[in-house]
Design a protein around this motif. Sequence first.
Motif, PDB file in Angstrom:
ATOM      1  N   ASN A 169       0.830  -1.217   0.000  1.00  0.00           N
ATOM      2  CA  ASN A 169       0.000   0.000   0.000  1.00  0.00           C
ATOM      3  C   ASN A 169       0.858   1.259   0.000  1.00  0.00           C
ATOM      4  O   ASN A 169       0.538   2.240   0.672  1.00  0.00           O
ATOM      5  N   GLY A 170       1.971   1.201  -0.703  1.00  0.00           N
ATOM      6  CA  GLY A 170       2.844   2.359  -0.825  1.00  0.00           C
ATOM      7  C   GLY A 170       3.751   2.615   0.362  1.00  0.00           C
ATOM      8  O   GLY A 170       4.517   3.564   0.362  1.00  0.00           O
ATOM      9  N   GLU A 171       3.675   1.787   1.392  1.00  0.00           N
ATOM     10  CA  GLU A 171       4.481   1.976   2.597  1.00  0.00           C
ATOM     11  C   GLU A 171       5.501   0.848   2.731  1.00  0.00           C
ATOM     12  O   GLU A 171       5.165  -0.323   2.582  1.00  0.00           O
TER      13      GLU A 171
END
Length: 176
Positions: free
Chosen positions: A22-24
């Motif tokens: 999730n982009g993290e």
Amino acid sequence: MHAHESFRRDPVQANANRVVRNGEPLFEVTAIGFVHAPPEQAWKVLTDYARLPEFVPDLVSVRVLSRDGNVVRIEQKSSAGFLFMSQTIRLVLQIEESPPATIDVALVEGDMRRYDTHWDLEPVGHDGATGTRVTFSGVMEPKFFVPPLFGRAIMEANLKRTVEAVVAEIERRGVH
């Protein structure tokens, strides 16, 4: 090669993988060690929360906030550093104990976005070596910056040192 033979050469094997979800960025971690002690002895060391800072590197303090049967809530503070930077990490964790085999740790609040870990204590005996396989695994996502170039190596080294310290303490307490 048998598992206990590899532990004789390198008592703790650790692995940290940096992945993006999730982009993290987060870390998936695993460390495995072997101790010449029964699971009950390993259990006593791992659940002696107040004494963990005595032997776990970088763990500054642990305070038991509550206990309800096999559910324990603790606050722990640790110090993480890289070169000239130092970061104090405060976590409130909920621990679910399943004696004498598993300990599940989940983040309640603190300086991590995610901290879900698991200890597994498995009795082993093969070719004359008896004891316990100690496995630590989990997913960690810091709220603070971890250098991308060195993050995996730092996490892996810290994980290895921590589990080595736990294994050494289990062995030390088993002698007495």
